[in-house]
Enzyme design. Structure first.
Site, PDB file in Angstrom:
ATOM      1  N   HIS B 304      66.055 -75.786  -3.544  1.00  0.00           N
ATOM      2  CA  HIS B 304      65.285 -76.800  -2.846  1.00  0.00           C
ATOM      3  C   HIS B 304      66.162 -77.935  -2.346  1.00  0.00           C
ATOM      4  O   HIS B 304      65.904 -78.538  -1.318  1.00  0.00           O
ATOM      5  CB  HIS B 304      64.164 -77.319  -3.757  1.00  0.00           C
ATOM      6  CG  HIS B 304      63.002 -76.383  -3.789  1.00  0.00           C
ATOM      7  ND1 HIS B 304      62.162 -76.247  -4.866  1.00  0.00           N
ATOM      8  CD2 HIS B 304      62.549 -75.527  -2.863  1.00  0.00           C
ATOM      9  CE1 HIS B 304      61.245 -75.343  -4.595  1.00  0.00           C
ATOM     10  NE2 HIS B 304      61.453 -74.889  -3.393  1.00  0.00           N
ATOM     11  N   GLU B 546      47.270 -62.712  28.462  1.00  0.00           N
ATOM     12  CA  GLU B 546      47.942 -61.770  27.569  1.00  0.00           C
ATOM     13  C   GLU B 546      47.266 -60.410  27.534  1.00  0.00           C
ATOM     14  O   GLU B 546      47.797 -59.459  26.998  1.00  0.00           O
ATOM     15  CB  GLU B 546      48.065 -62.363  26.153  1.00  0.00           C
ATOM     16  CG  GLU B 546      46.783 -62.909  25.588  1.00  0.00           C
ATOM     17  CD  GLU B 546      46.995 -63.774  24.335  1.00  0.00           C
ATOM     18  OE1 GLU B 546      48.068 -63.675  23.728  1.00  0.00           O
ATOM     19  OE2 GLU B 546      46.077 -64.535  23.980  1.00  0.00           O
ATOM     20  N   ASP B 570      52.296 -60.535  23.647  1.00  0.00           N
ATOM     21  CA  ASP B 570      51.118 -59.675  23.631  1.00  0.00           C
ATOM     22  C   ASP B 570      50.951 -58.924  24.946  1.00  0.00           C
ATOM     23  O   ASP B 570      50.574 -57.759  24.960  1.00  0.00           O
ATOM     24  CB  ASP B 570      49.866 -60.502  23.321  1.00  0.00           C
ATOM     25  CG  ASP B 570      49.728 -60.725  21.809  1.00  0.00           C
ATOM     26  OD1 ASP B 570      50.430 -60.018  21.056  1.00  0.00           O
ATOM     27  OD2 ASP B 570      48.934 -61.581  21.397  1.00  0.00           O
ATOM     28  N   CYS B 617      54.612 -68.826  27.715  1.00  0.00           N
ATOM     29  CA  CYS B 617      54.927 -69.400  26.416  1.00  0.00           C
ATOM     30  C   CYS B 617      55.359 -68.363  25.391  1.00  0.00           C
ATOM     31  O   CYS B 617      55.411 -68.633  24.218  1.00  0.00           O
ATOM     32  CB  CYS B 617      53.753 -70.221  25.893  1.00  0.00           C
ATOM     33  SG  CYS B 617      52.264 -69.267  25.673  1.00  0.00           S
TER      34      CYS B 617
END
Lengths: 101, 839
Positions: B304, B546, B570, B617
């Site tokens: 971490h 899409e 897509d 996009c």
């Protein structure tokens, strides 16, 4: 004297042409006629014709990398020199040539 | 009646059963009345599915054989329920960890190779350069003695423990509330450890048996640390730090700050901190204005602390064994987290190397900086908006700082995930408003929720689908969950008052859907008007393009929508009917397929004809190599991940619309995507706009002291001016040539040169030195002028080669050299050489 020469170097960018320039200048100042074939990044330039070769007294070939078509010079008095010799002490090479019988 | 049932299972997650998936299981199992145990058959460790720690301790790795056993009233049905959980939600609960790509050490650059360095190599997990004094940090040392620690009667002691735990819990919750990003996630992880049943019962049991809280906590810590450290997973080993950190906090909470020795970690000057390992809370306590770098001896890349440091942009190296010893006698250290090198007490020449390096880095970021506030414009003046894809309001600010001209896609489904009920209107409104405020009037396109088979959410009862990508998702859900859609639209429209907002809906496939959307949209606006609620009624409504069907009804769609944004991922998948997750057909999923390019061309042409604007996009838009296609298409906007924005803006500024159109035209007529790919590679390499010799490649009065400094300075200069593709490779190529024979000519001129695929643009660089240097040992003449010739590997017989040849010949002429010597400024030199070479 009738000199012919072929220059070639590892990258083909600079020394091939520098050596050609030096040889041409040196030979001419000494009153020789000279033709230099360059084998560099531009490909083969100022290719020596069979006539050039036949009428030559002496051939200077650089030996840094293999020369394309070096079998063309059989039977001619041939000097194998390194590019750095040409660039550093061209006068020595010319003197050596002159001292040839 | 108690019964039991069991089944065998092969563990499917690549990172093993670490805290995140374990808490996912814990969450699921909580709702069952039956109890579940999980046995790792590889090591026969049994775990209670109600305890994250005990599951972690079972050390389950990818492909381990697991026995799941349910005991209780409804064992059979619980088992089935759990099976479904494991086969569905569980599979997607873990994200892949960031893997450090290259664990192999990069070769040192020539200048450092020839130095005797006091140095260590390590793995860089957060790049950058850091210089400062070294400070070795140790683990906090306990001042209390667990043997003799006073304790109250058991009941009081138990109550005190519970009180400390609750306090700490409240404290962590509060900190988590006000923190963001990684810091928040880490605090949450600590919170879940604090509430872990095994941890609590381990401490409670020890206290009940007569131990003080202190020794009970220490014992518990020791137990879990040992379990985690013996784990075969590197990732789990690193969780031991979190346990230590939490137990430390518990002890401080119970006994006060004085329970640990005060360590002097007050930083007062630029410092590189060195530690064996470092707990997140220790890291956070360091003054970040002086913390320049962090070096850890431990090898883990996923602790971490590492994640935190990276999110703050602090250079970090791990696996630097012996770093503390090296740093202990260091007055000054240089940490090069680009190369993975820690240098102690650098010599003067090493310091000079890093001065040069730092100078280059600064010039490089400055070069790109100019694009932060510049619009992306091609050489012939065509503007395409370069926007960012984001998934949270916090990212908006970062994206704009990285040069985004807008947000082209704000994914909102994250707001809906990992929670029991959907976000309310007010919560969403605040988030959208935050993003719009950060945008400062730049456009922000908010995409309404894209929830469905591949992104399951509890309160949407979608069930398991055989083919989620062709199933019930996104806009197709909206009629059933109309309230949720209304709420989201209201929240966005209310936020639209605070900036330039646009709304976009995913997965529209038919005209009826578009028509329905416009109706709902108008209704919501109408009701906001009636209620007198602030909003912007001119907000544009657009759709993702899409589903291929939309491409053929654009003229009709524009009656109801204002814009289109092409979702290339897509759209490619649906057009070519290929699932890219399926290795047998992934080769068909290819956005460079000429059929796909033709579809794009059709879409953009039709949309523009109909008067609507079109953006893109998907991932296709994020690759600078695709720019000639994107520009050639005439897209109005591209939206990509923020870190790529400056690179893409810079690349656009080097292209022309005219050439791009020609490239696209060629691509459209090609037969295969391989041909297109090759075309694009050549198109990007054609940076002929940059002249072979420019003023920026000439340096006069250079203060280099050695050949190595000369070469580094010249090659770095090429890099800063975008003339090399790989700066280290270019430098190596120059040195390789030097190794064959020196390039120094007898008259004070050296001509280092190379022909290499690390060179992007053929270049002549010229340097005149302030003080002559010795190029090679044994040179009779000092060198004062350097011509560096760098040529692309693929070059042969071009105009440029003639220029190089001419220059080489000129250098051998005395007159040329004399004129050269007389030039005293960059400008003069440029004019002289350009004249000589007829440039």
């Amino acid at each position: 004297m009738n000199i012919i020469a072929v220059t070639a170097c590892s990258t083909g960018i600079a020394e091939t042409y520098m050596a050609a320039e030096v040889l041409e200048r040196c030979a001419r100042t000494r009153g020789h006629s000279i033709k230099v074939e360059t084998q560099g990044a531009l490909g083969i330039m100022d290719k020596l014709s069979s006539q050039d070769i036949a009428s030559a007294d002496i051939a200077i070939l650089t030996n840094d990398i293999a020369i394309n078509g070096d079998d063309r010079f059989k039977g001619i008095k041939t000097f194998h020199v390194s590019i750095s010799d040409i660039l550093e002490s061209p006068q020595d090479i010319m003197s050596e040539i002159n001292s040839e019988p | 009646m108690n019964s039991s049932a069991s089944f065998n299972y092969t563990f499917p997650l690549p990172n093993g059963l670490h805290a995140r998936p374990a808490s996912f299981i814990e969450e699921a199992v909580k709702s069952y009345s039956d109890s579940i145990t999980i046995t790792n058959l590889r090591n026969n460790k049994e775990a209670d599915a109600c305890s994250v720690l005990s599951m972690i301790a079972s050390d389950i790795a990818l492909n381990d054989p697991i026995l799941v056993k349910v005991t209780g009233d409804k064992a059979e049905s619980t088992l089935n329920q759990f099976k479904v959980f494991l086969a569905t939600e569980f599979l997607t609960c873990d994200e892949p960890l960031t893997v450090v790509e290259d664990k192999q050490q990069k070769p040192l650059p020539h200048m450092l190779r020839s130095e005797e360095l006091q140095s260590l190599r390590g793995v860089s997990v957060s790049p950058g350069l850091a210089r400062g004094i070294p400070l070795v940090l140790g683990e906090p040392r306990l001042t209390l003695n667990p043997e003799t620690q006073e304790k109250a009667p058991v009941t009081e002691e138990l109550a005190r423990f519970d009180e400390s735990r609750q306090h700490l819990k409240a404290q962590l919750e509060q900190q988590a509330e006000v923190s963001a990003g990684e810091e928040k996630a880490i605090l949450k992880a600590h919170l879940s450890l604090l509430c872990d049943q095994k941890l609590i019962s381990s401490v409670s049991e020890a206290v009940t048996n007569g131990a003080s809280i202190l020794s009970a906590v220490l014992k518990t810590q020791e137990h879990f640390v040992q379990v985690l450290e013996s784990s075969s997973s590197e990732y789990l080993q690193e969780r031991a730090l979190d346990i230590r950190d939490l137990c430390y906090k518990l002890i401080v909470e119970t006994y006060g700050e004085d329970s640990f020795e005060k360590t002097d970690t007050q930083l007062t000057t630029d410092t590189v901190c060195v530690a064996s390992s470092l707990a997140p809370s220790q890291f956070l306590s360091l003054d970040r204005s002086f913390l320049k770098g962090l070096v850890l001896e431990a090898g883990g890349t996923t602790s971490h602390t590492v994640i935190l440091a990276r999110s703050f942009g602090i250079p970090v190296m791990v696996g630097v064994e012996g770093a503390r010893t090296l740093a202990a006698d260091g007055r000054q250290v240089i940490m090069d987290a680009n190369l993975g090198l820690l240098i102690s007490n650098p010599s003067e020449s090493v310091t000079r190397f890093y001065d040069l390096e730092q100078n280059k880095q600064e010039r490089l970021s400055k070069r790109r900086e100019q694009y932060i506030n510049q619009r992306a414009v091609t050489l012939d003046g065509y503007h395409v908006e370069v926007a960012a894809n984001i998934a949270s309001a916090e990212e908006a600010e970062v994206a704009f700082a990285q040069g985004a001209e807008g947000v082209g896609l704000f994914r909102t489904e994250m707001l809906y995930m990992d929670r029991i009920e959907p976000p309310c209107e007010e919560e969403q409104f605040e988030i959208y408003r935050k993003a719009l405020t950060a945008a400062n009037d730049k456009p922000v396109i908010i995409r309404t929720m894209d929830i469905g088979g591949d992104k399951p959410v509890d309160y949407f009862n979608i069930g398991t689908e055989e083919n989620p990508f062709l199933g019930y998702r996104a806009v197709r859900l909206y009629p059933e969950y109309l309230n949720l859609f209304h709420t989201q639209l209201r929240a966005i429209l209310r936020a639209s008052h605070y900036g330039q907002c646009k709304i976009m809906v995913p997965m529209v496939a038919t005209l009826a859907e578009a028509k329905w959307l416009r109706e709902i949209f108008n209704n919501v606006i109408e009701s906001l008007k009636v209620e007198g609620v602030e909003h912007n009624s001119d907000v544009q409504l657009g759709i993702m393009l899409e589903v291929p069907s939309c491409a053929f009804i654009i003229d009709q769609l524009v009656r109801y929508v204002d814009f289109f944004s092409i979702g290339s991922n897509d759209l490619t998948q649906y057009l070519l009917a290929a699932d890219r997750g399926n290795s047998k057909v992934e080769h068909l999923y290819d956005s460079l397929n000429p059929a796909f390019l033709r579809l794009l061309k059709h879409v953009v042409t039709e949309a523009h004809k109909a008067g609507a604007w079109v953006g893109m996009c998907g991932e296709f838009a994020g690759n600078p190599e695709h720019l000639p296609i994107l520009l050639g298409l005439g897209l109005d906007e591209v939206s990509l991940s923020a870190p790529r924005i400056l690179e893409v803006k810079e690349a656009i500024s080097q292209l022309t619309l005219e050439d791009s159109k020609a490239v696209l035209e060629q691509a459209l007529n090609m037969e295969t995507s391989e041909e297109v790919s090759e075309l694009l590679q050549n198109a990007c390499q054609k940076k002929e706009v940059m002249p072979i010799l420019a003023e920026h490649s000439i340096i006069i009065h250079a203060e280099c002291r050695t050949k190595a400094e000369v070469i580094k300075t010249l090659v770095d200069n090429l890099d800063v001016n975008g003339r090399v593709s790989d700066v280290l490779g270019a430098e190596e190529a120059i040195w390789e040539r030097e190794a064959i024979s020196p390039t120094m000519l007898g008259f004070g001129i050296a001509i280092p040169h190379c022909k290499s695929d690390s060179i992007a643009v053929n270049s002549i660089s010229i340097m005149k030195l302030a003080e002559p240097i010795l190029w090679n040992e044994g040179d009779q003449v000092m060198t004062d002028t350097v011509f560096m010739l760098t040529v692309r590997a693929s070059e042969a017989g071009s105009v440029h080669m003639q220029i190089f040849a001419q220059l080489a010949r000129r250098i051998m002429r005395g007159a040329f050299r004399d004129s050269l010597g007389a030039c005293t400024s960059e400008q003069e030199l440029l004019e002289f050489i350009s004249g000589e070479l007829e440039l």
